[in-house]
Each structure stands twice: as C-alpha cells, then as structure tokens.
Design an enzyme around this catalytic site. Structure first.
Site, PDB file in Angstrom:
ATOM      1  CG  ASP A 157      -1.855   1.182   1.259  1.00  0.00           C
ATOM      2  OD1 ASP A 157      -2.001   1.847   0.212  1.00  0.00           O
ATOM      3  OD2 ASP A 157      -2.431   1.468   2.324  1.00  0.00           O
ATOM      4  CB  ILE A 158       3.631   2.078  -2.281  1.00  0.00           C
ATOM      5  CG1 ILE A 158       4.161   0.683  -1.943  1.00  0.00           C
ATOM      6  CG2 ILE A 158       4.747   3.107  -2.306  1.00  0.00           C
ATOM      7  CD1 ILE A 158       4.690   0.536  -0.527  1.00  0.00           C
ATOM      8  CD  GLU A 159      -2.190   5.318   0.634  1.00  0.00           C
ATOM      9  OE1 GLU A 159      -2.571   6.485   0.852  1.00  0.00           O
ATOM     10  OE2 GLU A 159      -2.785   4.316   1.077  1.00  0.00           O
ATOM     11  N   GLY A 160       3.531   6.958  -1.052  1.00  0.00           N
ATOM     12  CA  GLY A 160       4.541   8.002  -0.969  1.00  0.00           C
ATOM     13  C   GLY A 160       5.885   7.469  -1.417  1.00  0.00           C
TER      14      GLY A 160
END
Length: 368
Positions: A157-160
């Site tokens: 869940d890569i959000e940056g």
C-alpha cells in the site's frame, strides 16, 4: 447405498463452499478487509473477527516503516521486544493462527498513508525481501513480531516515495515463496483508482501480483462517481494486457462506513448493485475490499457485502474444465431436487463432508 434428502445436500454444499474451502484467490467472491488501525475506535481482537465467515482474507496494517522496520497496529499490539522498539505481538500470533485455521488468509501490508518507507536501490529491495521472509514467513530471525506464526503474503500500500526497489523486492520474495511448497503465498497491492497509480504504476507492470485492491475512494473515480467516472474497466484492461500475471484479480476497494474515507462511500445496496454489474462484465474481478474491518463491522456493510458475494459468485478458475460452484446453483438445487437422489461429485476431502451429513439409508437399495 445412501440417499440424501434435499435439505441435507444443500446444507453440506453450503458448508463445503463457505467453511471447508480455504481462501481461493481464483474466486470472484472474496471479501478482504484491513485490520490494525482501529479506524472506528472500537477495534476488537483479530481473533474475534475470525469467529465467523464474513471475511476471507485479513490484511494487517501496517508495516509503516522500512527497510528499518516499524510496525503500528494501534490497540491490537502495544508491546515491544526488550532491547528495541520493534513490536512483539504474542496475542496477535495466537489470533493469526486461529484465523488461518478457519480457512482465512492473513497478509501484512507495507506502507500506508503515513510513515517513513522506501528503498534507495534495487539491491536494497532484494535484501529487504530476505529480512521479511525471515521475520514473517518461513525463515529464521532472532526477533519475529508474530513469533512462530507464518503469514500468507505481502500487500503493498505504497502512498509516498519513489518506485525504486519494489520489483526486486517482489522477485526476491517470490524466490523465497518458491522454496516452501507447503502452502500458498501471495503478493498483493492497494493502488489508488486513478490509472496508472502514481506510486506503483511501473511496479504493477513489471512484477508478479496475485491481487490488487483498488481504492475506489478519495478520488474522482470513486464508487460515488459510478457509473460515469468509475473506472474498473481501466484496471480490467491492465489485468488482461499489461499485468505480468494474466490471472491477477482486481478488487473493488470500498470505505467501510461514511467516516472511513473523505469520499467514495456508498451504502450496502448500492455497493451490491455495482459489484453485480462489474461481476457480469469483467472476468478479472476478485471480490470486494474494505477499509477497515472495524468500520465495516460497525456500520453493518460487512454483512451486506458477504451476502452480495455469496449470491452467485464463482469459485473456479476460468478454463479449469469444471463448472464453477455458485450460490445460485445451490438455490437451483433447492428448488429442483425432491425426494429423488442427487449425485454430487466432490474431491476426496469433501466427500467425507457429504457422507457425514444427515443422509437417510435407502432401505430398498441396501441389497443392490
């Protein structure tokens, strides 16, 4: 010779499809939910959520720091190892094993909306895969947050940050997966609905994924924008044309309640309608994901989701040569089967379930 009543066959078949079968990535009727952030402020223990058949896969959230590992599971785990700040969660260990004993898969999510994470190089990603295997799977480490529990996979869940290192991480982790044939392991991701995803776009095209839980909320393409801007079709096209794994499953990610996201929430009835429309059109569909389990259970939408998924969902991989088991076929069986015997073909593991159901001996056939 045994003759089963119609009701006993139906009971046995329902039990077989909902309880005897472990999580099957090839179904389009799976329910995935995130656990660990106490989003509704009333989060129960992980084991409590596994006492019924609502969810099929639980995502533990989050490993919100890496490669220097930081874990955060809110009130689910607040104890650490004696010599550092790494969480040590024996209560979750027990619950993970219990959930798995109920046929559910349990994976851990890396990333999240906040945290310090990312890789400086491809070799960093590959090296971290060794660390993850040793700490959460079948490897060996002096400190394992879940002790001897063996998780079922990883979710990104890569959000940056950037996209460096994730392909190497997945490739190396899959090499570890392949070293253990005793169970099935998974690679998942949770991209935002705008296509391509800003952070995982190149990784999704270059590495193997079993599932993607597309977040259809907090964006213009959310569930609340259905049908005009809801873009499941973009993700179905990706699954069939650009994904390394052409059998990858795409999930409809939904907020578990109005307070679970800034936008995108729809009620259970609306979500059911959207799910049914997507299911009828897109073969890449894997099911529904919610953020998070505490929100979905509190609002009651979890029950609506489970009912929708069970109403006609298929649990056979397309092209495997068998008719899919569906809850619709169970209803048909109920209406068409009378006192005459019904013949059902099962695998060896399921035949014992049928033979142990309440069947009546056919006295007239005992000598035949």
């Amino acid at each position: 010779m045994l003759r089963c009543t119609s009701s006993s066959i139906i009971v046995a078949l329902i039990a077989f499809t909902r309880y005897a079968i472990s999580f099957d990535v090839n179904c389009n009727s799976n329910y995935v939910s995130y656990y660990g952030q106490n989003s509704a402020r009333n989060q129960k223990s992980l084991g409590e959520y596994c006492k019924d058949a609502t969810e099929d896969l639980i995502v533990l959230a989050f490993m919100n720091g890496f490669p220097n590992i930081l874990l955060n599971f809110a009130n689910a785990c607040e104890t650490t190892f004696d010599d550092n700040s790494l969480l040590h969660c024996p209560n979750m260990t027990k619950d993970i094993k219990y959930c798995q004993s109920q046929g559910k898969a349990v994976v851990i999510s890396m990333g999240g909306a906040s945290g310090a994470y990312g890789f400086g190089s491809e070799s960093d990603g590959a090296q971290f895969a060794d660390t993850v295997w040793n700490m959460f799977f079948k490897g060996n480490s002096s400190q394992r947050p879940f002790d001897d529990a063996v998780l079922d996979g990883i979710d990104l869940d890569i959000e940056g940050g950037g996209d460096t290192g994730y392909v190497s991480f997945i490739e190396q982790l899959r090499s570890h997966y392949n070293s253990d044939t005793s169970k099935k392991y998974y690679i998942a991701a949770a991209p935002q609905c705008p296509y391509p995803d800003a952070y995982l776009g190149s990784t999704l095209n270059s590495a193997w994924f079993d599932m993607v839980y597309v977040q259809f909320y907090n964006n213009y393409c959310g569930l609340n924008a259905y049908p005009d801007k809801f873009n499941f079709e973009d993700w179905d096209n990706w699954a069939k044309k650009d994904s390394i794994n052409k059998d990858v499953k795409v999930y409809i990610g939904a907020p578990g309640s109005p307070s679970a996201a800034s936008s995108g929430y729809v009620d259970g009835s609306t979500l059911t309608s959207i799910y049914n429309a997507v299911r009828s059109k897109y073969s890449s569909l894997g099911g529904i994901m919610t953020w998070d389990v505490s929100q979905a259970r509190t609002s009651g939408i979890a029950n609506s989701i489970r009912s929708a998924l069970d109403d006609g969902g298929t649990c056979r991989k397309p092209g495997d040569g068998e008719e899919p088991i569906t809850t619709t076929s169970i209803s048909t069986l109920s209406s068409s089967t009378s006192s005459e015997s019904a013949s059902l073909q099962y695998s060896t593991s399921s035949s014992s379930l049928v033979s142990s159901s309440k069947c009546l001996a056919d006295k007239d056939s005992e000598s035949s």
